[in-house]
Design an enzyme around this catalytic site. Structure first.
Site, PDB file in Angstrom:
ATOM      1  N   HIS A 169       0.915   7.044  -1.446  1.00  0.00           N
ATOM      2  CA  HIS A 169       1.322   7.544  -2.958  1.00  0.00           C
ATOM      3  C   HIS A 169      -0.123   8.202  -3.370  1.00  0.00           C
ATOM      4  O   HIS A 169      -0.728   8.704  -2.859  1.00  0.00           O
ATOM      5  CB  HIS A 169       0.995   6.192  -4.178  1.00  0.00           C
ATOM      6  CG  HIS A 169       0.162   5.960  -4.083  1.00  0.00           C
ATOM      7  ND1 HIS A 169      -0.909   4.702  -2.899  1.00  0.00           N
ATOM      8  CD2 HIS A 169      -1.471   5.295  -5.224  1.00  0.00           C
ATOM      9  CE1 HIS A 169      -2.034   4.369  -3.326  1.00  0.00           C
ATOM     10  NE2 HIS A 169      -2.044   4.057  -4.675  1.00  0.00           N
ATOM     11  N   HIS A 186      -2.022   8.537  -5.724  1.00  0.00           N
ATOM     12  CA  HIS A 186      -3.075   8.064  -6.358  1.00  0.00           C
ATOM     13  C   HIS A 186      -5.149   9.339  -5.683  1.00  0.00           C
ATOM     14  O   HIS A 186      -4.613   8.859  -3.959  1.00  0.00           O
ATOM     15  CB  HIS A 186      -3.983   6.403  -7.063  1.00  0.00           C
ATOM     16  CG  HIS A 186      -3.133   5.934  -7.918  1.00  0.00           C
ATOM     17  ND1 HIS A 186      -2.861   4.887  -7.480  1.00  0.00           N
ATOM     18  CD2 HIS A 186      -2.624   7.278  -9.229  1.00  0.00           C
ATOM     19  CE1 HIS A 186      -2.150   4.908  -9.373  1.00  0.00           C
ATOM     20  NE2 HIS A 186      -2.331   6.211 -10.208  1.00  0.00           N
ATOM     21  N   ASP A 226      -7.777   8.676  -4.472  1.00  0.00           N
ATOM     22  CA  ASP A 226      -8.356   8.229  -3.208  1.00  0.00           C
ATOM     23  C   ASP A 226      -7.493   8.042  -2.400  1.00  0.00           C
ATOM     24  O   ASP A 226      -7.897   7.418  -1.616  1.00  0.00           O
ATOM     25  CB  ASP A 226      -8.638   6.704  -3.692  1.00  0.00           C
ATOM     26  CG  ASP A 226      -7.637   5.149  -4.166  1.00  0.00           C
ATOM     27  OD1 ASP A 226      -6.556   6.245  -4.732  1.00  0.00           O
ATOM     28  OD2 ASP A 226      -7.836   4.008  -4.147  1.00  0.00           O
ATOM     29  N   HIS A 227      -6.356   8.091  -2.010  1.00  0.00           N
ATOM     30  CA  HIS A 227      -5.075   8.038  -1.184  1.00  0.00           C
ATOM     31  C   HIS A 227      -4.629   9.582  -1.026  1.00  0.00           C
ATOM     32  O   HIS A 227      -4.135  10.046   0.363  1.00  0.00           O
ATOM     33  CB  HIS A 227      -4.029   6.986  -1.578  1.00  0.00           C
ATOM     34  CG  HIS A 227      -4.176   5.756  -1.786  1.00  0.00           C
ATOM     35  ND1 HIS A 227      -3.977   5.095  -1.158  1.00  0.00           N
ATOM     36  CD2 HIS A 227      -4.881   5.185  -2.814  1.00  0.00           C
ATOM     37  CE1 HIS A 227      -4.596   3.498  -1.181  1.00  0.00           C
ATOM     38  NE2 HIS A 227      -4.935   4.255  -2.464  1.00  0.00           N
ATOM     39  N   HIS A 240       3.386  -0.808  -8.241  1.00  0.00           N
ATOM     40  CA  HIS A 240       2.339  -0.254  -8.517  1.00  0.00           C
ATOM     41  C   HIS A 240       2.875   0.576 -10.239  1.00  0.00           C
ATOM     42  O   HIS A 240       3.457   1.383 -10.407  1.00  0.00           O
ATOM     43  CB  HIS A 240       1.564   0.337  -6.744  1.00  0.00           C
ATOM     44  CG  HIS A 240      -0.149   0.837  -7.356  1.00  0.00           C
ATOM     45  ND1 HIS A 240      -1.290   0.213  -7.548  1.00  0.00           N
ATOM     46  CD2 HIS A 240      -0.746   2.484  -6.758  1.00  0.00           C
ATOM     47  CE1 HIS A 240      -1.948   0.444  -7.426  1.00  0.00           C
ATOM     48  NE2 HIS A 240      -2.265   1.953  -6.885  1.00  0.00           N
ATOM     49  N   ASP A 257      -0.555   0.799  -2.115  1.00  0.00           N
ATOM     50  CA  ASP A 257      -1.669   0.533  -3.244  1.00  0.00           C
ATOM     51  C   ASP A 257      -0.180  -0.668  -3.881  1.00  0.00           C
ATOM     52  O   ASP A 257       1.230  -0.386  -3.583  1.00  0.00           O
ATOM     53  CB  ASP A 257      -2.188   0.680  -4.581  1.00  0.00           C
ATOM     54  CG  ASP A 257      -3.178   1.151  -3.977  1.00  0.00           C
ATOM     55  OD1 ASP A 257      -3.704   0.652  -2.623  1.00  0.00           O
ATOM     56  OD2 ASP A 257      -4.203   1.538  -4.872  1.00  0.00           O
ATOM     57  N   HIS A 270      -9.072  -1.960   0.621  1.00  0.00           N
ATOM     58  CA  HIS A 270      -9.260  -1.369   0.077  1.00  0.00           C
ATOM     59  C   HIS A 270      -9.796  -2.714  -1.315  1.00  0.00           C
ATOM     60  O   HIS A 270      -9.643  -2.994  -2.355  1.00  0.00           O
ATOM     61  CB  HIS A 270      -7.603  -1.223  -0.761  1.00  0.00           C
ATOM     62  CG  HIS A 270      -7.224  -0.363  -1.790  1.00  0.00           C
ATOM     63  ND1 HIS A 270      -7.653  -0.845  -3.077  1.00  0.00           N
ATOM     64  CD2 HIS A 270      -6.763   0.978  -2.088  1.00  0.00           C
ATOM     65  CE1 HIS A 270      -7.402  -0.115  -3.877  1.00  0.00           C
ATOM     66  NE2 HIS A 270      -6.565   1.461  -2.873  1.00  0.00           N
TER      67      HIS A 270
END
Ligand code: ZN
Ligand code: ZN
Length: 304
Positions: A62, A64, A66-67, A139, A209, A267
């Site tokens: 996804h 976001h 942090d990914h 999510h 997530d 995570h």
């Protein structure tokens, strides 16, 4: 098959953990796949045995940060290394717009073909030796889980039998292991003479997530599930604002119900760092889950 964890922290990096990324290298392959690419993933790769020259595919769960915030640095560095092998980039809708925009505004031109494939939810990708089911998770933005389902594998190689047939160790063994016939001392040897019964392929799921781990039910039973366990239940309950993440308690319950042989939790919220806190996460997962459990750490390797 070898899985290397390159980032295991949620949201922000800590001194011990970088943000999300995981490398998967299939059996008998020097090429590898990257799942997610948080900021500084290329630095983590440099500190591991992996090489960007051998990277074949990237799967983004996804969008976001942090990914995905490490993606363009990694793509650019792979280009600066004059790596010309093509690269496939898979992920949810929006990945093309993000990539095109960053590449256009920063004048990033790559010496290799970058094939961007936006995946529709609940589709199946067929790649050599493996099918990858794309699962829609729960999510705050579209988030995917990837179920990596291997094709049937050849049976185990019987060394004793091969020796009894007078076969010398070396390349002939490799060919027979791979299901090829070989010619030796005037006769054809069929792989069936030295291989046991074919074995079912392994089923591995790598989650983005998600606050509903039970969504992996249709993919089960699983040999390995890599899934977030961002919070302990009590800490999650106290959060003034809830984010769509899974607690250790929830993950253990779902993994037990799905039938997971080996569960890897990852995570983790940066609030957890001490061995005592990690022990609490482990114990909370094990309230329901009875299989093999590992809490991921950066640079940890799992061989399947
Ligand atoms: Zn995240
Ligand atoms: Zn997220």
């Amino acid at each position: 098959m070898e899985i290397t964890f390159l980032g295991t922290s949620a949201g922000v990096p800590t001194r011990e953990r970088n943000v999300s990324a995981l490398a998967l290298r299939p059996d008998q392959s020097s090429g590898w796949n990257l799942f997610d690419c948080g900021e500084a993933t290329q630095h983590q790769i440099m500190r591991s045995e992996l090489s960007l020259y051998r990277l074949e595919r990237i799967f983004i769960t996804h969008l976001h940060g942090d990914h995905v915030y490490g993606l363009f640095g990694l793509l650019a560095s792979r280009g600066m290394m004059m790596c010309e092998a093509p690269l496939s980039l898979y992920g949810p809708p929006g990945l093309r717009e993000l990539s095109d925009t960053v590449m256009r505004l920063s004048e990033l031109r790559l010496p290799y073909d970058l094939d961007i494939i936006e995946l529709e939810p609940d589709t199946t990708l067929s790649l050599p030796g493996v099918e990858i089911k794309v699962l829609t998770l729960s999510h705050s933005i579209t988030s995917y889980g990837y179920c990596w389902i291997e094709a049937q594998r050849p049976g185990r190689f019987d060394r004793e039998r091969a020796r009894a047939l007078g076969l010398p160790e070396g390349p002939l063994y490799g060919k027979l292991k791979g299901g090829e016939r070989v010619f030796h001392q005037g006769r054809i040897i069929d792989p069936a003479e030295v291989l046991g019964p074919t074995r079912p392929g392994r089923r591995i799921a790598i989650a983005g997530d998600n606050d509903r781990p039970e969504l992996f039910g249709p993919c089960g039973p699983l040999d390995l599930l890599v899934h977030e366990a961002t919070y302990l239940q009590a800490d999650f309950d106290k959060l003034p604002r809830k984010f769509k993440h899974t607690t250790a308690l929830q993950l253990g319950k779902a993994a037990e119900e799905i039938g997971v042989r080996h569960l890897v939790a990852t995570h983790f919220s940066p609030r957890y760092g001490t061995p005592q806190q990690m022990q609490k996460i482990k114990e909370e997962i094990e309230i329901y889950y009875t299989g093999k459990l590992t809490l991921a750490e950066d640079f940890m390797k799992i061989i399947l």
